[in-house]
Design an enzyme around this catalytic site. Sequence first.
Site, PDB file in Angstrom:
ATOM      1  N   ARG A   1       3.233  -7.004   9.405  1.00  0.00           N
ATOM      2  CA  ARG A   1       2.778  -6.104  10.067  1.00  0.00           C
ATOM      3  C   ARG A   1       3.031  -6.068  11.472  1.00  0.00           C
ATOM      4  NH1 ARG A   1      -3.396  -7.523   7.522  1.00  0.00           N
ATOM      5  NH2 ARG A   1      -3.348  -6.281   5.682  1.00  0.00           N
TER       6      ARG A   1
ATOM      7  N   LYS B   1       0.995  -1.214  -0.092  1.00  0.00           N
ATOM      8  CA  LYS B   1      -0.002   0.022  -0.109  1.00  0.00           C
ATOM      9  C   LYS B   1       0.887   1.339  -0.094  1.00  0.00           C
ATOM     10  CE  LYS B   1      -3.692  -2.515   2.556  1.00  0.00           C
ATOM     11  NZ  LYS B   1      -4.324  -2.507   3.787  1.00  0.00           N
TER      12      LYS B   1
ATOM     13  N   HIS C   1      -1.659  -5.586   1.461  1.00  0.00           N
ATOM     14  CA  HIS C   1      -2.791  -6.386   1.095  1.00  0.00           C
ATOM     15  C   HIS C   1      -2.373  -7.955   0.699  1.00  0.00           C
ATOM     16  CE1 HIS C   1      -6.627  -7.455  -0.152  1.00  0.00           C
ATOM     17  NE2 HIS C   1      -6.162  -7.984  -1.062  1.00  0.00           N
TER      18      HIS C   1
ATOM     19  N   ARG D   1      -1.026 -14.835   3.764  1.00  0.00           N
ATOM     20  CA  ARG D   1      -1.856 -14.203   5.015  1.00  0.00           C
ATOM     21  C   ARG D   1      -0.926 -14.499   6.236  1.00  0.00           C
ATOM     22  NH1 ARG D   1      -6.170 -10.923   4.268  1.00  0.00           N
ATOM     23  NH2 ARG D   1      -7.080 -11.546   6.169  1.00  0.00           N
TER      24      ARG D   1
ATOM     25  N   THR E   1      -4.878  -8.268  10.497  1.00  0.00           N
ATOM     26  CA  THR E   1      -5.207  -7.025  10.076  1.00  0.00           C
ATOM     27  C   THR E   1      -4.901  -5.901  10.962  1.00  0.00           C
ATOM     28  OG1 THR E   1      -7.000  -7.963   9.112  1.00  0.00           O
ATOM     29  CG2 THR E   1      -7.263  -5.519   9.278  1.00  0.00           C
TER      30      THR E   1
ATOM     31  N   TYR F   1     -12.062  -2.909  -3.007  1.00  0.00           N
ATOM     32  CA  TYR F   1     -12.515  -3.013  -1.672  1.00  0.00           C
ATOM     33  C   TYR F   1     -13.871  -3.369  -1.623  1.00  0.00           C
ATOM     34  CZ  TYR F   1      -7.888  -2.814   0.534  1.00  0.00           C
ATOM     35  OH  TYR F   1      -6.435  -3.090   1.128  1.00  0.00           O
TER      36      TYR F   1
ATOM     37  N   GLU G   1      -8.969 -10.946  -7.662  1.00  0.00           N
ATOM     38  CA  GLU G   1      -8.165  -9.640  -7.406  1.00  0.00           C
ATOM     39  C   GLU G   1      -6.920  -9.655  -8.550  1.00  0.00           C
ATOM     40  OE1 GLU G   1      -8.892  -8.870  -2.740  1.00  0.00           O
ATOM     41  OE2 GLU G   1      -6.909  -9.713  -3.427  1.00  0.00           O
TER      42      GLU G   1
ATOM     43  N   ASN H   1      -1.615  -0.516   7.378  1.00  0.00           N
ATOM     44  CA  ASN H   1      -0.982  -1.529   7.688  1.00  0.00           C
ATOM     45  C   ASN H   1      -0.424  -1.975   6.619  1.00  0.00           C
ATOM     46  OD1 ASN H   1      -3.158  -2.066   6.199  1.00  0.00           O
ATOM     47  ND2 ASN H   1      -4.076  -3.595   7.585  1.00  0.00           N
TER      48      ASN H   1
ATOM     49  N   PHE I   1     -15.286   2.230   7.922  1.00  0.00           N
ATOM     50  CA  PHE I   1     -13.980   2.806   7.455  1.00  0.00           C
ATOM     51  C   PHE I   1     -13.907   2.792   5.722  1.00  0.00           C
ATOM     52  CE2 PHE I   1     -13.737  -1.655   8.745  1.00  0.00           C
ATOM     53  CZ  PHE I   1     -13.107  -2.311   7.553  1.00  0.00           C
TER      54      PHE I   1
HETATM   55  P1  ADP Z   1      -7.174  -7.611   5.502  1.00  0.00           P
HETATM   56  O1  ADP Z   1      -6.461  -6.434   4.851  1.00  0.00           O
HETATM   57  O2  ADP Z   1      -6.256  -8.140   6.788  1.00  0.00           O
HETATM   58  O3  ADP Z   1      -7.494  -8.776   4.771  1.00  0.00           O
HETATM   59  P2  ADP Z   1      -9.758  -6.503   5.877  1.00  0.00           P
HETATM   60  O4  ADP Z   1     -10.274  -7.288   4.518  1.00  0.00           O
HETATM   61  O5  ADP Z   1     -10.902  -6.846   7.022  1.00  0.00           O
HETATM   62  O6  ADP Z   1      -8.495  -7.019   6.344  1.00  0.00           O
HETATM   63  O7  ADP Z   1      -9.787  -5.013   5.683  1.00  0.00           O
HETATM   64  C1  ADP Z   1      -9.132  -4.380   4.575  1.00  0.00           C
HETATM   65  C2  ADP Z   1      -8.285  -3.236   4.982  1.00  0.00           C
HETATM   66  O8  ADP Z   1      -9.224  -2.123   5.548  1.00  0.00           O
HETATM   67  C3  ADP Z   1      -7.426  -3.437   6.149  1.00  0.00           C
HETATM   68  O9  ADP Z   1      -5.987  -3.919   5.824  1.00  0.00           O
HETATM   69  C4  ADP Z   1      -7.167  -1.994   6.827  1.00  0.00           C
HETATM   70  O10 ADP Z   1      -6.169  -1.272   6.002  1.00  0.00           O
HETATM   71  C5  ADP Z   1      -8.455  -1.408   6.662  1.00  0.00           C
HETATM   72  N1  ADP Z   1      -9.345  -1.692   7.885  1.00  0.00           N
HETATM   73  C6  ADP Z   1      -9.773  -2.897   8.293  1.00  0.00           C
HETATM   74  N2  ADP Z   1     -10.355  -2.712   9.370  1.00  0.00           N
HETATM   75  C7  ADP Z   1     -10.358  -1.189   9.772  1.00  0.00           C
HETATM   76  C8  ADP Z   1     -10.663  -0.212  10.867  1.00  0.00           C
HETATM   77  N3  ADP Z   1     -11.228  -0.755  11.905  1.00  0.00           N
HETATM   78  N4  ADP Z   1     -10.322   0.840  10.802  1.00  0.00           N
HETATM   79  C9  ADP Z   1      -9.506   1.441   9.834  1.00  0.00           C
HETATM   80  N5  ADP Z   1      -9.263   0.653   8.681  1.00  0.00           N
HETATM   81  C10 ADP Z   1      -9.500  -0.622   8.622  1.00  0.00           C
END
Ligand code: ADP
Length: 168
Positions: free
Chosen positions: A122, A29, A135, A105, A111, A69, A146, A132, A77
Amino acid sequence: TTGLVACADKTPLVGVPGTKFERTFIAIKPDGVNRGLVGEIICRFERKGFKLVGIKILHPTKAQAEEHYADLSTKPFFAGLCNYFSSGAVVAMVWEGKGVVKTGRTLIGATNPAESTPGTIRGDLCIEVGRNIIHGSDSTDSAKAEITLWFKDSEVAEYQGNQTWVYE
Ligand code: ADP
C-alpha cells in the site's frame, strides 16, 4: 527433518497456525485488478518465500462482500466498502508459510496508504484508504474464517515448492 514429510499427505484447508503450514487469505481488490497490479502483488509474496496454494478470479456479489466484512458492519464506511469490494473482479488467494498472517500484513502495510511505509504494497502502490488495493486476514482466526468463506478444499493445491531452501 524439514517437517514437510509430516504434512505431505494433506494440510487442512485453513492451514496449521504457528507452523510453516500457516495460511492466510489475501484478496486483490477491484482497483488492484483493474490497475494491473496482480503480478506485482503476487511477486512480492512469492519473492518473500511464501507459497501460493490457492488462486482464483471472481466478481463478488454485494452479499459476499457484506459477509466478508461482517465485522465492520457498524462502521460508517461499511456500505461504501461493500460497494467497492463488489464493484469488479477480485483475485482471491490462499498463501502459506511460517508467520504468513502477520508477515502478510507487514508486506501489505497500514490500512491507510497515507500511513503505509514505503516498501509496503500500500505504501508503494496506492493513495486512499477507500482504494487500498488489497486485503489480508488480520489474525489466524480471521484467516480460518475467510479461507473457508472463499475457498473449497478442491480449490487449494498441495505441491512441494522450494521450501527446503526457505526454512532451516
Ligand atoms: P485492513 O484492510 O487493513 O484490515 P480494516 O479491516 O480496518 O483494514 O478495514 C477494511 C477495509 O475497509 C480497508 O482495507 C479499507 O478498504 C476500508 N476502510 C477502512 N477504514 C476506512 C475509512 N475510514 N474510510 C473508507 N474506507 C475504509
